[in-house]
Design a protein around this motif. Sequence first.
Motif, PDB file in Angstrom:
ATOM      1  N   GLU A   1     -11.160  28.328   6.785  1.00 54.60           N
ATOM      2  CA  GLU A   1     -11.900  27.300   6.042  1.00 54.60           C
ATOM      3  C   GLU A   1     -10.963  26.393   5.233  1.00 54.60           C
ATOM      4  N   PRO A   2      -9.951  26.946   4.549  1.00 50.42           N
ATOM      5  CA  PRO A   2      -9.018  26.054   3.842  1.00 50.42           C
ATOM      6  C   PRO A   2      -8.275  25.106   4.800  1.00 50.42           C
ATOM      7  N   ALA A   3      -7.895  25.589   5.975  1.00 56.52           N
ATOM      8  CA  ALA A   3      -7.205  24.739   6.948  1.00 56.52           C
ATOM      9  C   ALA A   3      -8.145  23.662   7.477  1.00 56.52           C
ATOM     10  N   LYS A   4      -9.396  24.011   7.709  1.00 59.17           N
ATOM     11  CA  LYS A   4     -10.376  23.016   8.151  1.00 59.17           C
ATOM     12  C   LYS A   4     -10.529  21.915   7.106  1.00 59.17           C
ATOM     13  N   GLU A   5     -10.631  22.336   5.853  1.00 58.63           N
ATOM     14  CA  GLU A   5     -10.793  21.348   4.779  1.00 58.63           C
ATOM     15  C   GLU A   5      -9.576  20.433   4.695  1.00 58.63           C
ATOM     16  N   ARG A   6      -8.402  21.001   4.798  1.00 60.03           N
ATOM     17  CA  ARG A   6      -7.177  20.188   4.752  1.00 60.03           C
ATOM     18  C   ARG A   6      -7.139  19.219   5.925  1.00 60.03           C
ATOM     19  N   TYR A   7      -7.519  19.680   7.088  1.00 58.61           N
ATOM     20  CA  TYR A   7      -7.535  18.823   8.275  1.00 58.61           C
ATOM     21  C   TYR A   7      -8.530  17.685   8.082  1.00 58.61           C
ATOM     22  N   ARG A   8      -9.720  17.988   7.533  1.00 61.78           N
ATOM     23  CA  ARG A   8     -10.718  16.928   7.269  1.00 61.78           C
ATOM     24  C   ARG A   8     -10.177  15.905   6.281  1.00 61.78           C
ATOM     25  N   GLU A   9      -9.442  16.370   5.269  1.00 62.71           N
ATOM     26  CA  GLU A   9      -8.848  15.453   4.292  1.00 62.71           C
ATOM     27  C   GLU A   9      -7.837  14.520   4.950  1.00 62.71           C
ATOM     28  N   VAL A  10      -7.016  15.066   5.826  1.00 60.76           N
ATOM     29  CA  VAL A  10      -6.008  14.252   6.514  1.00 60.76           C
ATOM     30  C   VAL A  10      -6.688  13.204   7.388  1.00 60.76           C
ATOM     31  N   ILE A  11      -7.710  13.614   8.130  1.00 62.30           N
ATOM     32  CA  ILE A  11      -8.428  12.673   8.998  1.00 62.30           C
ATOM     33  C   ILE A  11      -9.086  11.582   8.161  1.00 62.30           C
ATOM     34  N   ALA A  12      -9.723  11.941   7.066  1.00 62.93           N
ATOM     35  CA  ALA A  12     -10.363  10.952   6.193  1.00 62.93           C
ATOM     36  C   ALA A  12      -9.335   9.973   5.635  1.00 62.93           C
ATOM     37  N   ASP A  13      -8.176  10.478   5.268  1.00 65.92           N
ATOM     38  CA  ASP A  13      -7.091   9.635   4.762  1.00 65.92           C
ATOM     39  C   ASP A  13      -6.660   8.617   5.821  1.00 65.92           C
ATOM     40  N   ARG A  14      -6.500   9.078   7.056  1.00 65.24           N
ATOM     41  CA  ARG A  14      -6.081   8.186   8.145  1.00 65.24           C
ATOM     42  C   ARG A  14      -7.141   7.138   8.446  1.00 65.24           C
ATOM     43  N   MET A  15      -8.402   7.539   8.369  1.00 61.55           N
ATOM     44  CA  MET A  15      -9.495   6.590   8.628  1.00 61.55           C
ATOM     45  C   MET A  15      -9.551   5.521   7.552  1.00 61.55           C
ATOM     46  N   ARG A  16      -9.353   5.914   6.288  1.00 60.21           N
ATOM     47  CA  ARG A  16      -9.330   4.914   5.211  1.00 60.21           C
ATOM     48  C   ARG A  16      -8.211   3.916   5.435  1.00 60.21           C
TER      49      ARG A  16
ATOM     50  N   ASN B   1       0.796  -1.231   0.000  1.00 55.62           N
ATOM     51  CA  ASN B   1       0.000   0.000   0.000  1.00 55.62           C
ATOM     52  C   ASN B   1       0.829   1.282   0.000  1.00 55.62           C
ATOM     53  N   GLY B   2       1.999   1.235   0.602  1.00 51.42           N
ATOM     54  CA  GLY B   2       2.824   2.432   0.706  1.00 51.42           C
ATOM     55  C   GLY B   2       2.406   3.350   1.836  1.00 51.42           C
ATOM     56  N   PHE B   3       1.528   2.860   2.714  1.00 50.95           N
ATOM     57  CA  PHE B   3       1.120   3.626   3.893  1.00 50.95           C
ATOM     58  C   PHE B   3       0.732   2.645   4.990  1.00 50.95           C
ATOM     59  N   TYR B   4       0.677   3.167   6.215  1.00 51.00           N
ATOM     60  CA  TYR B   4       0.377   2.319   7.368  1.00 51.00           C
ATOM     61  C   TYR B   4      -1.113   2.035   7.463  1.00 51.00           C
ATOM     62  N   THR B   5      -1.430   0.784   7.754  1.00 44.51           N
ATOM     63  CA  THR B   5      -2.817   0.359   7.934  1.00 44.51           C
ATOM     64  C   THR B   5      -2.967  -0.208   9.340  1.00 44.51           C
TER      65      THR B   5
ATOM     66  N   ARG C   1     -11.127   4.740  15.662  1.00 41.52           N
ATOM     67  CA  ARG C   1     -12.074   4.821  14.549  1.00 41.52           C
ATOM     68  C   ARG C   1     -13.395   5.441  14.983  1.00 41.52           C
ATOM     69  N   SER C   2     -13.845   5.103  16.172  1.00 43.12           N
ATOM     70  CA  SER C   2     -15.162   5.545  16.641  1.00 43.12           C
ATOM     71  C   SER C   2     -15.227   7.044  16.907  1.00 43.12           C
ATOM     72  N   LYS C   3     -14.101   7.703  16.972  1.00 40.36           N
ATOM     73  CA  LYS C   3     -14.063   9.137  17.288  1.00 40.36           C
ATOM     74  C   LYS C   3     -14.115  10.035  16.051  1.00 40.36           C
ATOM     75  N   GLN C   4     -14.268   9.459  14.887  1.00 40.00           N
ATOM     76  CA  GLN C   4     -14.200  10.234  13.647  1.00 40.00           C
ATOM     77  C   GLN C   4     -15.229  11.366  13.612  1.00 40.00           C
ATOM     78  N   GLU C   5     -16.458  11.117  13.980  1.00 49.56           N
ATOM     79  CA  GLU C   5     -17.485  12.163  13.944  1.00 49.56           C
ATOM     80  C   GLU C   5     -17.193  13.262  14.958  1.00 49.56           C
ATOM     81  N   LYS C   6     -16.689  12.870  16.106  1.00 48.17           N
ATOM     82  CA  LYS C   6     -16.334  13.854  17.133  1.00 48.17           C
ATOM     83  C   LYS C   6     -15.211  14.765  16.633  1.00 48.17           C
ATOM     84  N   VAL C   7     -14.247  14.182  15.947  1.00 50.63           N
ATOM     85  CA  VAL C   7     -13.134  14.964  15.395  1.00 50.63           C
ATOM     86  C   VAL C   7     -13.658  15.944  14.336  1.00 50.63           C
ATOM     87  N   LYS C   8     -14.539  15.473  13.472  1.00 49.24           N
ATOM     88  CA  LYS C   8     -15.113  16.359  12.448  1.00 49.24           C
ATOM     89  C   LYS C   8     -15.826  17.541  13.100  1.00 49.24           C
TER      90      LYS C   8
END
Length: 91
Positions: A72-87, A25-29, A55-62
């Motif tokens: 707003e751009p920083a929030k979006e970037r942070y959401r992208e990073v969190i989504a990436d980690r959750m995947r 994968n090239g990333f940690y799972t 994993r269960s804290k994802q909605e709380k983090v959002k």
Amino acid sequence: LHLPHETRTALELFRDFETPEFGVNGFYTSADFRELANRFKIPSSQSNKIIEEFRSKQEKVKHMIQRSFLSEPAKERYREVIADRMRALKM
């Protein structure tokens, strides 16, 4: 949130080994974190519980990101990073 040129994790915990999953994968799972827990002699029942709790804290983090004073751009970037980690943790 890490800076652009940092590794995906805050600590270099995986320096001494690479799992087959990381090689593919090239990333940690979750498999990588389970192997790390195994090397630290953490029982699998406990490591699974820790990963699931994260994993269960994802909605709380959002919600926390949305309520933050980040731009707003920083929030979006942070959401992208969190989504990436959750995947990655679902693998």
